[in-house]
Design an enzyme around this catalytic site. Structure first.
Site, PDB file in Angstrom:
ATOM      1  N   GLU A  20     -12.234   6.144  -5.817  1.00  0.00           N
ATOM      2  CA  GLU A  20     -10.868   6.397  -5.341  1.00  0.00           C
ATOM      3  C   GLU A  20     -10.072   7.221  -6.349  1.00  0.00           C
ATOM      4  OE1 GLU A  20      -9.711   5.198  -2.244  1.00  0.00           O
ATOM      5  OE2 GLU A  20      -8.065   6.579  -2.649  1.00  0.00           O
ATOM      6  N   LYS A  72      -6.676  -0.884  -2.762  1.00  0.00           N
ATOM      7  CA  LYS A  72      -7.752  -0.578  -1.804  1.00  0.00           C
ATOM      8  C   LYS A  72      -8.652  -1.800  -1.628  1.00  0.00           C
ATOM      9  CE  LYS A  72      -6.785   3.890  -1.144  1.00  0.00           C
ATOM     10  NZ  LYS A  72      -6.721   4.696   0.070  1.00  0.00           N
ATOM     11  N   ALA A 110      -9.015  16.154  -1.125  1.00  0.00           N
ATOM     12  CA  ALA A 110      -8.760  15.775   0.264  1.00  0.00           C
ATOM     13  C   ALA A 110      -8.951  16.988   1.182  1.00  0.00           C
ATOM     14  CB  ALA A 110      -7.359  15.205   0.410  1.00  0.00           C
ATOM     15  N   TYR A 121       0.868  -1.196   0.000  1.00  0.00           N
ATOM     16  CA  TYR A 121       0.000   0.000   0.000  1.00  0.00           C
ATOM     17  C   TYR A 121       0.893   1.231   0.000  1.00  0.00           C
ATOM     18  CZ  TYR A 121      -3.937   2.875   1.843  1.00  0.00           C
ATOM     19  OH  TYR A 121      -4.891   3.832   2.047  1.00  0.00           O
TER      20      TYR A 121
END
Ligand SMILES: O=C([O-])CC(=O)C(=O)O
Ligand SMILES: [Mg+2]
Length: 503
Positions: free
Chosen positions: A168, A97, A228, A25
């Site tokens: 995502e 993910k 974000a 990740y």
């Protein structure tokens, strides 16, 4: 190993999660995505191509029957971590993910699909790369993109009516509008807007508890006003509203900056509607250099500084020391991913504040002189939110369900006595944390009447019944989480007939 032996892979990563998560990740996935076409071995995931929208249904059909799929992660690769447009390589973020949904969220690995939407790329390196495997034209925008997305959603909801959809790493142009449109249609969420917003809000709640300050007394500067940054702003506003503020009061405590400096209300022609809703009054900032983070901090005297700018080193010694001058215990979150893009490293933020700053990052960092650095990564929220939505068969994922996730995550913080242990529960118990978050999400969904699981037949016959108390509900959640264990070998009596069937 993940492709060949899922039990071994997930158990290995679970046992050595601190060592291996950064490899499967963040941050290593960023390099893997950037090098996708060069390192390609074999396809994984579902590739959907904007030049062939009529093939969407057929391509999705290969992944199973209606009841086989619980969860779908989709990316169009435009806003990958902090490294921007990675075109078709973005399918790897969906794959990573999806793997975390199994590792942390306990979804069966065969019941999750990773989808990549190839809608072109504006990355010049990729367009000029003879090995790039995606469509070599600029990103398709507008009606053609919208129709493609609509076809994908229509086919998905028809084929896999129980699936929860996870968006995502979409870019700023599409991320928010796509979420706003489709969250009314199916249970879905945007991990970068809501998942990141939720984990930051949880860490902030934990940090405020440590410093014994109130959320409503906070002033927040968000440096970087993309998906974000604005998602974090929204989550802070949601939370302030639940604590008694009006939306306007809450928004006035948040100050967003982007490449142009502080977002002001006279920039409306060049700001997105979401940015505009956080704009400061230009009249009040007359004569101040709003492009300078230090000058903005001098005037606002923020208690919290959040970085989502992808500008490495933007939190200089002067910036951090100005925060410290106005606050004995400043909350400082340099969040840009991957690691090399962080606005500052935790060691500097701590040293420049005599170890008084409360710091959390977006990628993993080693402890600094006994201070554990929590990773404010959305992997602390999306698996629990996703699992909760899947198990409750939620028809929507509401803001209040996300707020329930925030409160639950904050409740699991090591807290005041143990503040050196970080702001969030340790990575080693992330599956437990995800089960707790999922439980809070399910109980909230039941309260709101959007959970449909009790309308279903249970495998044992009769209707499913979900306990309404937290511990009972959590036990029910855990029973349904997939575990990486080998199934027992069973002795087969009629070998001949089995052989006939197998071959
Ligand atoms: O992938 C991660 O580590 C967190 C995330 O969503 C991002 O940075 O876009
Ligand atoms: Mg992301």
């Amino acid at each position: 190993m993940r492709q060949q032996n899922k039990v071994l892979f997930y158990e290995l990563v679970r046992r050595h999660i601190r060592e291996l998560l950064p490899i499967i990740y963040t941050p290593t996935e960023g390099d893997a995505i950037a090098a996708y076409s060069h390192r390609f071995r074999k396809p994984e995931g579902c590739f959907l191509d904007i030049t062939d929208p009529d093939s969407i249904d057929e391509r999705l059909s290969k992944f199973g029957e209606a009841k086989d799929i619980d969860y779908v992660v989709v990316s169009d690769g435009e806003g990958i971590l902090g490294i921007g447009d990675q075109g078709m390589g973005g399918i790897r973020i969906s794959i990573a993910k999806a793997a975390l949904m199994t590792l942390c969220g306990g979804l069966h690995p065969g019941r999750v699909i990773a989808v990549g939407l190839d809608t072109g790329t504006n990355n010049k390196n990729l367009l000029n790369d003879p090995l790039y495997m995606g469509n070599k034209f600029p990103r398709v925008r507008g009606e053609e993109y919208d129709i493609f997305m609509e076809k994908f959603i229509t086919s998905l909801t028809k084929r896999f009516p129980h699936a929860v959809l996870h968006f995502e790493d979409f870019g700023v142009i599409n991320g928010r509008p796509v979420l706003e449109k489709y969250r009314k249609v199916l249970p879905c969420f945007n991990d970068d807007i809501q998942g990141t917003g939720a984990v930051v809000m949880a860490s902030m709640t934990a940090a405020l508890k440590i410093t014994k300050r109130e959320l409503l007394d906070s002033q927040v500067v968000i440096y970087g006003a993309g998906s974000a940054g604005l998602g974090i702003a929204d989550q802070i506003v949601n939370h302030m509203v639940t604590k008694g503020a009006t939306k306007e009061e809450a928004r006035a405590k948040i100050h967003c900056m982007d490449r142009r400096g502080l977002i002001l209300d006279d920039m409306h022609d060049k700001s997105t509607p979401a940015q505009q809703s956080y704009a400061d009054s230009a009249a009040e900032w007359e004569g101040i250099d709003t492009r300078s983070l230090v000058d903005v901090i001098e005037k606002v005297k923020p208690t919290v500084l959040v970085g989502c700018s992808t500008q490495a080193g933007a939190f200089t010694e002067e910036v951090i020391k100005t925060m410290y001058k106005h606050n004995p215990r400043p909350i400082i979150f340099p969040l840009s991913n991957p690691t090399r893009l962080h606005e500052c490293v935790p060691e500097d933020a701590l040293k420049w504040t005599d170890f008084n700053a409360l710091v959390a990052t977006g990628s993993p960092f080693k402890p600094v002189e006994g201070h554990v650095i929590s990773e404010n990564n959305n992997c602390f929220t999306f698996p629990g939110i996703g699992l909760g939505a899947v198990l409750s068969r939620a028809t929507v994922i509401s803001d209040t369900m996300i707020s329930a996730a925030v409160d639950q995550l904050a409740a699991g913080s090591p807290g005041i006595a143990d503040y050196k242990k970080g702001l969030l529960a340790p990575l080693e118990v992330i599956d437990e944390t995800s089960a707790q978050v999922a439980t809070a999400v399910i109980l909230q969904a039941l309260k709101e009447g959007v959970a449909k699981v009790e309308e279903e037949e249970s495998p044992a016959g009769g209707k499913v019944s979900v306990p309404r108390d937290f511990d009972g509900c959590m036990k029910w959640v855990k029973e349904q989480m997939w575990k990486p264990v080998y199934r027992p070998m069973i002795k087969v009596e009629h070998v001949d007939s089995i052989h006939t069937h197998q071959y």
